[in-house]
Design a protein around this motif. Sequence first.
Motif, PDB file in Angstrom:
ATOM      1  N   LYS A 142      15.243  34.247 -13.260  1.00  0.00           N
ATOM      2  CA  LYS A 142      15.154  35.371 -14.193  1.00  0.00           C
ATOM      3  C   LYS A 142      14.124  35.075 -15.284  1.00  0.00           C
ATOM      4  N   PRO A 143      13.353  36.099 -15.696  1.00  0.00           N
ATOM      5  CA  PRO A 143      12.359  35.890 -16.752  1.00  0.00           C
ATOM      6  C   PRO A 143      13.018  35.426 -18.052  1.00  0.00           C
ATOM      7  N   ILE A 144      12.362  34.512 -18.731  1.00  0.00           N
ATOM      8  CA  ILE A 144      12.849  34.035 -20.016  1.00  0.00           C
ATOM      9  C   ILE A 144      11.676  33.941 -20.970  1.00  0.00           C
ATOM     10  N   PHE A 145      11.877  34.368 -22.216  1.00  0.00           N
ATOM     11  CA  PHE A 145      10.875  34.206 -23.255  1.00  0.00           C
ATOM     12  C   PHE A 145      11.220  32.946 -24.040  1.00  0.00           C
ATOM     13  N   LEU A 146      10.272  32.032 -24.116  1.00  0.00           N
ATOM     14  CA  LEU A 146      10.503  30.735 -24.755  1.00  0.00           C
ATOM     15  C   LEU A 146      10.311  30.874 -26.264  1.00  0.00           C
ATOM     16  N   LYS A 147      11.417  30.909 -26.962  1.00  0.00           N
ATOM     17  CA  LYS A 147      11.406  31.021 -28.426  1.00  0.00           C
ATOM     18  C   LYS A 147      11.440  29.605 -28.993  1.00  0.00           C
ATOM     19  N   GLY A 148      10.267  29.095 -29.312  1.00  0.00           N
ATOM     20  CA  GLY A 148      10.176  27.663 -29.551  1.00  0.00           C
ATOM     21  C   GLY A 148       9.608  27.274 -30.900  1.00  0.00           C
ATOM     22  N   LYS A 180      17.709  25.054 -33.899  1.00  0.00           N
ATOM     23  CA  LYS A 180      18.736  26.001 -33.468  1.00  0.00           C
ATOM     24  C   LYS A 180      18.924  27.099 -34.527  1.00  0.00           C
ATOM     25  N   GLU A 181      18.948  26.713 -35.799  1.00  0.00           N
ATOM     26  CA  GLU A 181      19.079  27.685 -36.887  1.00  0.00           C
ATOM     27  C   GLU A 181      17.899  28.660 -36.902  1.00  0.00           C
ATOM     28  N   LEU A 182      16.741  28.174 -36.525  1.00  0.00           N
ATOM     29  CA  LEU A 182      15.544  29.012 -36.457  1.00  0.00           C
ATOM     30  C   LEU A 182      15.636  30.056 -35.357  1.00  0.00           C
ATOM     31  N   GLY A 183      16.523  29.850 -34.399  1.00  0.00           N
ATOM     32  CA  GLY A 183      16.683  30.778 -33.291  1.00  0.00           C
ATOM     33  C   GLY A 183      15.999  30.349 -32.019  1.00  0.00           C
ATOM     34  N   CYS A 184      15.683  29.058 -31.930  1.00  0.00           N
ATOM     35  CA  CYS A 184      14.911  28.564 -30.791  1.00  0.00           C
ATOM     36  C   CYS A 184      15.784  28.301 -29.569  1.00  0.00           C
ATOM     37  N   ASN A 185      15.196  28.511 -28.395  1.00  0.00           N
ATOM     38  CA  ASN A 185      15.769  28.040 -27.132  1.00  0.00           C
ATOM     39  C   ASN A 185      14.829  27.037 -26.459  1.00  0.00           C
ATOM     40  N   PHE A 186      13.746  26.654 -27.170  1.00  0.00           N
ATOM     41  CA  PHE A 186      12.653  25.886 -26.577  1.00  0.00           C
ATOM     42  C   PHE A 186      12.027  25.021 -27.668  1.00  0.00           C
ATOM     43  N   ILE A 187      11.674  23.771 -27.315  1.00  0.00           N
ATOM     44  CA  ILE A 187      10.975  22.892 -28.247  1.00  0.00           C
ATOM     45  C   ILE A 187       9.793  22.228 -27.548  1.00  0.00           C
ATOM     46  N   ARG A 188       8.727  22.108 -28.286  1.00  0.00           N
ATOM     47  CA  ARG A 188       7.582  21.341 -27.807  1.00  0.00           C
ATOM     48  C   ARG A 188       7.612  20.001 -28.521  1.00  0.00           C
ATOM     49  N   LEU A 189       7.819  18.914 -27.782  1.00  0.00           N
ATOM     50  CA  LEU A 189       7.862  17.577 -28.345  1.00  0.00           C
ATOM     51  C   LEU A 189       6.437  17.029 -28.385  1.00  0.00           C
ATOM     52  N   ALA A 190       5.822  17.173 -29.559  1.00  0.00           N
ATOM     53  CA  ALA A 190       4.411  16.834 -29.730  1.00  0.00           C
ATOM     54  C   ALA A 190       4.293  15.442 -30.351  1.00  0.00           C
ATOM     55  N   HIS A 191       3.186  14.780 -30.142  1.00  0.00           N
ATOM     56  CA  HIS A 191       2.122  14.958 -29.145  1.00  0.00           C
ATOM     57  C   HIS A 191       2.176  13.788 -28.185  1.00  0.00           C
ATOM     58  N   SER A 232       5.447  28.199 -29.513  1.00  0.00           N
ATOM     59  CA  SER A 232       5.970  26.992 -30.182  1.00  0.00           C
ATOM     60  C   SER A 232       5.118  26.746 -31.424  1.00  0.00           C
ATOM     61  N   PRO A 233       5.264  27.581 -32.453  1.00  0.00           N
ATOM     62  CA  PRO A 233       4.422  27.461 -33.657  1.00  0.00           C
ATOM     63  C   PRO A 233       4.417  26.067 -34.246  1.00  0.00           C
ATOM     64  N   TRP A 234       3.367  25.812 -35.050  1.00  0.00           N
ATOM     65  CA  TRP A 234       3.158  24.501 -35.639  1.00  0.00           C
ATOM     66  C   TRP A 234       3.582  24.533 -37.098  1.00  0.00           C
ATOM     67  N   ILE A 235       4.646  23.942 -37.506  1.00  0.00           N
ATOM     68  CA  ILE A 235       5.511  22.992 -36.831  1.00  0.00           C
ATOM     69  C   ILE A 235       6.850  23.079 -37.543  1.00  0.00           C
ATOM     70  N   LEU A 236       7.903  22.442 -37.038  1.00  0.00           N
ATOM     71  CA  LEU A 236       9.226  22.551 -37.641  1.00  0.00           C
ATOM     72  C   LEU A 236       9.252  21.973 -39.052  1.00  0.00           C
ATOM     73  N   MET A 237       8.761  20.744 -39.232  1.00  0.00           N
ATOM     74  CA  MET A 237       8.895  20.051 -40.516  1.00  0.00           C
ATOM     75  C   MET A 237       7.577  19.402 -40.912  1.00  0.00           C
ATOM     76  N   GLY A 264      -0.033  28.855 -37.035  1.00  0.00           N
ATOM     77  CA  GLY A 264       0.613  28.529 -38.299  1.00  0.00           C
ATOM     78  C   GLY A 264      -0.355  28.360 -39.448  1.00  0.00           C
ATOM     79  N   ALA A 265       0.188  27.875 -40.581  1.00  0.00           N
ATOM     80  CA  ALA A 265      -0.580  27.670 -41.802  1.00  0.00           C
ATOM     81  C   ALA A 265       0.169  26.697 -42.685  1.00  0.00           C
TER      82      ALA A 265
END
Length: 603
Positions: free
Chosen positions: A316-322, A350-361, A555-560, A514-515
Amino acid sequence: MTNIKQVCIVILFCFLYLTNNAQVALENKNELLQNINSRNKESLNGLWQIIIDPLENGYYNHRWTPREEGFFVNKKMKKPSDLIEYDFDSDYQLTVPGDWNSQMEKLYYYEGTVWYKKTFDYHDVEAVKNYLYFEAINYEANVYLNGEKLGTHIGGYTPFQFDVTNKLKNKDNHLIIKVDNKRKREAIPTINTDWWNYGGITRSVHLVSVPPEHIQDYSIQLSKGEINSIEGWVKLNNTHDDDTIKIKITELGIDINTKVKKGIATFKVNAKPLLWNPQKPKLYTVNITSKHDKISDQIGFRTIETKESKILLNGKPIFLKGISIHEEAPFNSGRVTTKEECITLLKWAKELGCNFIRLAHYPHSEAMVREAEKMGFLIWSEIPVYWTVLFDNPDTYLNAENQLSDMISRDKNRAAIILWSVANETPESDSRNLFLKKLTKKVKALDEVRLVTAALDTQKGNDNNHIIEDPLGAYVDVIGINSYCGWYGGAPESCANWKWINHYKKPMIMSEVGAGALQGLHGEANERWTEEYQDEVYKYNIEMMRNIDFLAGASPWILMDFKSHRRHLRRIQNDFNRKGLISEKGIPKKAFYRLQKFYLEEN
């Protein structure tokens, strides 16, 4: 005669070059134990003695020749006249796991060699093999046990081990490691990066004991293209043909035996598992038993594939909210070293509403991956092929492939990982295209059921039309795009009018957008570094993303906010990249809630 001499010289040079390559491959070759948390192990974490050695006096003499008796010998005075110009036991101490930059003020900017020493006892157990297992050391580690060199490992984010069977004493074993985090042009990553080069034994160290005949590795997952069949393999060390392996998954009624052939036991069995997904991240207890060994793991089952511009999870299609995440410790900075720090970062996502994370870099810790899987995050995992590495250097490629192989080897049983990334923001060239094409092929050779991606920033076009035509798009399954409209180019309000054209019928993830903003700094929406400016950038970039019909996630840049040597604006950046949606002290900025609202509205 001259021509013959020239040919001989060329042949000799080629031999030495190939021998050097082979040596690098040999030193980095890891036949790693899978899932050490299910093994009998002793932690070697805690306080270690260190010697700071910027001139590498502990390794080279004044003629720059390797010493026969360097610091690794741990030499002690035997009579008053002895001249020994080092002593681990009276020198500094550092905590392992941990980086030296955040633990000692004088090492804050330090890049170079630090020697580590740990003394430990070992209570002999019959019929046991012993391995020293290092979860990660940044960047080059020369490892010595009781004065004997065990080997070298290159790469700061992947595990490695050494067989120390019959090398341990009952009392006072001294484990000494020369750790060197100097950046090198030919390395992976290369000299120029945008994160802190934390040096040291940054992840845990273990002494692992296993039976002489033991389960070394395994892979268990859904059969490719099927949801009612589970298959896999188990690799045994020091076994015999026709030995029996038992695989048991009680919840699924699976209890089968399979025979070993040439050290490998394979199986395929019908089953109907509940499929792992972000809403219900179901994991099954899997027990693997051999004649002398037993191991247990928690494994999920799911499918991942693409269809034109869609990513399909379990068909099933999924939109990655990351969101992208660096392995930067919340509240205290420095490298993440505990499971609790991982959970803090994941709870924010999780609080941000994510179902996806990019573990950079780079590959994050195994604890991070496993905790994310339990919490239902899909994962993008990558190696630090970042910016302008030496794409025409064979050793550089070999290094990248080793890190890729080790990352996949460690995490191949994690259902949460759906994307292996081979690069970030690399400039187009023939050598780069060949380098990354080979890496994508390597991914597919090692793992045929997951997707391969890369983050690109080489789109062409004008201010309103951006064309995705990077040649790498032909080789990856999912295209990542790093775009900083409103920050590195254009006014924030111009971003809403950007149009994207994709020459490849493949899904696209907006892998960075991002900014920067200093948390607590407020002003007009057109004032750089204010929370209002960052929020404005997100506002119009979200409008842009809503209009991309082939967008499969972000997966916008960046959580913290995270430490970076590149960030010199003292009263704003203060050695931090300020693009985080949360400050390093855990306080959300205005843009956090903007992205949160977008994700809550997105199905």
